[in-house]
Design an enzyme around this catalytic site. Structure first.
Site, mmCIF file in Angstrom:
data_model
loop_
_atom_site.group_PDB
_atom_site.id
_atom_site.type_symbol
_atom_site.label_atom_id
_atom_site.label_comp_id
_atom_site.label_asym_id
_atom_site.label_seq_id
_atom_site.Cartn_x
_atom_site.Cartn_y
_atom_site.Cartn_z
ATOM 1 N N CYS A 123 0.825 -1.209 0.000
ATOM 2 C CA CYS A 123 0.000 0.000 0.000
ATOM 3 C C CYS A 123 0.859 1.258 0.000
ATOM 4 C CB CYS A 123 -0.926 0.002 1.206
ATOM 5 S SG CYS A 123 -0.086 -0.109 2.794
ATOM 6 N N ASN A 124 2.106 1.147 0.445
ATOM 7 C CA ASN A 124 2.969 2.327 0.540
ATOM 8 C C ASN A 124 4.023 2.423 -0.554
ATOM 9 O OD1 ASN A 124 1.837 3.601 2.786
ATOM 10 N ND2 ASN A 124 2.906 2.244 4.185
ATOM 11 N N ARG A 125 4.200 1.370 -1.353
ATOM 12 C CA ARG A 125 5.257 1.421 -2.369
ATOM 13 C C ARG A 125 5.032 0.406 -3.478
ATOM 14 N NH1 ARG A 125 10.069 1.682 -0.237
ATOM 15 N NH2 ARG A 125 9.298 2.059 1.875
ATOM 16 N N GLU B 81 -11.700 -1.105 14.449
ATOM 17 C CA GLU B 81 -10.386 -1.440 13.887
ATOM 18 C C GLU B 81 -9.284 -1.423 14.950
ATOM 19 O OE1 GLU B 81 -7.285 0.338 10.538
ATOM 20 O OE2 GLU B 81 -9.413 0.856 10.438
ATOM 21 N N PRO C 217 7.989 -4.059 11.336
ATOM 22 C CA PRO C 217 8.493 -5.368 10.908
ATOM 23 C C PRO C 217 7.746 -5.997 9.739
ATOM 24 C CG PRO C 217 7.128 -5.609 12.858
ATOM 25 C CD PRO C 217 7.180 -4.139 12.564
ATOM 26 N N HIS D 110 19.352 0.471 -0.852
ATOM 27 C CA HIS D 110 17.921 0.752 -0.783
ATOM 28 C C HIS D 110 17.137 -0.493 -0.376
ATOM 29 C CE1 HIS D 110 14.123 2.758 -1.638
ATOM 30 N NE2 HIS D 110 13.753 1.664 -2.289
ATOM 31 N N ILE E 120 -9.504 -1.922 18.257
ATOM 32 C CA ILE E 120 -9.640 -3.086 19.133
ATOM 33 C C ILE E 120 -9.227 -4.363 18.400
ATOM 34 C CG2 ILE E 120 -11.340 -4.597 20.252
ATOM 35 C CD1 ILE E 120 -10.528 -2.276 21.987
#
Length: 418
Positions: free
Chosen positions: A50-52, A190, A113, A97, A192
């Site tokens: 989702c981030n890259r 979400e 992690p 990288h 909990i």
């Protein structure tokens, strides 16, 4: 061949733009096969989260533009939209990288992690599609070992940096083991759900979920083999709870001082840990006035999180040093591989010359030639053939005034220094 990374991440693009170049699981095999089939590519791994989105490839040195155009064509995106957000790394920078990504140093949450598992999954998919081999395969194996070393030698991943994880960590610090602790979770949203996951990962097996609607709570409870109760049953459940973690959208407190006081009496003053991560609060602040009730709010957790973020930043410095050393070591290994290839090629060329001249000499001897003359001719021709290329290189270096090259050539030929 060169190691190349082309990517886009949370630092360079919005989520809307990242979504356009994300690889869905059902398209990953096709993408890997297309990328690997390109003439300039000898190995490839695609990392898409989702981030890259990142392409790791072993390619001819000048093939980066071809890879970028393939990415644009595959997703049918506008080149002008995507190009400004792309970054490119080659060789040692590509090595560094990948190691930083695997160690969580390039993540939105420093040191998280989960990214290592995502990198391993990307590598496994590439292996399944026979897209990764050679130096690229070795690079990923090295990155995994570096990530393990960083986790072992630093504390970058040990500090809680999310409210849910901080709540679980706090409970774990107060109770030596969560395996025998009884936990009451108030709410089923979400946050909990994340708390329940962290508790489960840390051995907690006795959870009860209290929620306004049992249907929503049931779905959560099934994941963790937990019991489900209504909010009205909380007073009874408190009697058996060692830890209470609450996060609802209620505008008014759900757990009051009197309710807790009554539960503590029934427990014969056996203490209860309360963690209120709701805004507005779910637990009355007066609960903290009770001797055997220990109440922590979201502000208390945020203070812990802020301290832990600073700690992770300090640990990241040590992690960067490890990566710098390991990256250089990998580059040295790559250079040694080139030397091995050069030595093999040189031996093959020399052996070809030897066999060719030996064959002619044996033919001359079988035709009755003078053995002494045949051997003399063999030695002269063999010497001339073998020294031709080095001699030419020495002459060119001397004529051009390239003293460093000349010194290297002399050293490689076993000659004294100039």
């Amino acid at each position: 061949m060169s190691l190349l990374t082309i990517g886009i991440n949370h630092n360079t693009a919005s989520v809307q733009l990242r979504e356009k170049v994300a690889f869905s699981p059902d398209k990953m095999s096709d993408a890997l096969q297309q990328l690997h089939s390109m003439p300039a590519v000898s190995g490839s791994v695609i990392l898409s989260t989702c981030n890259r989105t990142e392409l790791y490839v072993e390619v001819d040195a000048q093939a980066s533009n071809d890879i970028i155009h393939w990415l644009i064509d595959f997703h049918q995106v506008n080149e002008e939209d995507i190009k400004p957000s792309l970054y490119t790394h080659t060789n040692e920078e590509a090595t560094k990288h990948l190691m930083r990504v695997a160690c969580g140093l390039d993540s939105l949450v420093l040191g998280e992690p989960q990214i290592l598992g995502q990198v391993k999954q990307a590598y496994a998919q590439a292996r399944e599609n026979e897209a990764v081999q050679g130096n690229l395969d070795k690079l990923f194996q090295k990155a995994f070992s570096v990530a393990k070393r960083v986790r072992t030698e630093t504390e970058i991943g040990s500090s809680a940096v999310s409210v849910a994880y901080a709540a679980c960590t706090l409970a774990k610090h107060i109770f030596e083991s969560l395996r025998h602790s009884r936990v009451l979770l108030v709410g089923a949203g979400e946050t909990i759900e994340l708390v329940a996951k962290h508790l489960s990962d840390n051995g907690c097996r006795q959870m009860t979920v209290a929620n306004r609607t049992k249907e929503r709570a049931s779905g959560l409870a099934e994941q963790f083999d937990a019991q489900v109760i209504s909010l009205s049953q909380i007073p009874t459940a408190l009697v058996n709870a060692d830890i209470v973690i609450s996060s609802t959208a209620s505008p008014l407190p759900i757990i009051g001082k009197g309710m807790v006081e009554s539960a503590l009496k029934s427990r014969r003053n056996k203490p209860i840990l309360f963690i209120d991560i709701a805004v507005p609060r779910d637990i009355e602040s007066e609960v903290s006035e009770l001797n055997d009730a220990y109440l922590y709010t979201v502000d208390d957790l945020q203070s812990i999180i802020d301290q832990n973020i600073e700690q992770r930043r300090a640990e990241a410095v040590q992690a960067e040093k490890i990566i710098a050393i390991e990256s250089k070591e990998f580059q040295n290994w790559l250079r040694s591989r080139k030397a091995v290839e050069s030595i093999r090629d040189y031996r093959h060329a020399s052996d070809t010359v030897r066999k060719e001249l030996l064959s002619k000499s044996l033919q001359a001897l079988s035709s009755g030639g003078d053995p002494e003359k045949v051997l003399l001719e063999l030695s002269n021709k063999l010497t001339n053939k073998l020294i031709h290329a080095p001699t030419k290189a020495l002459q060119e270096a001397a004529e051009k005034g390239e003293l460093e090259d000349l010194a290297v050539l002399r050293k490689s030929l076993g000659l004294e220094d100039l």
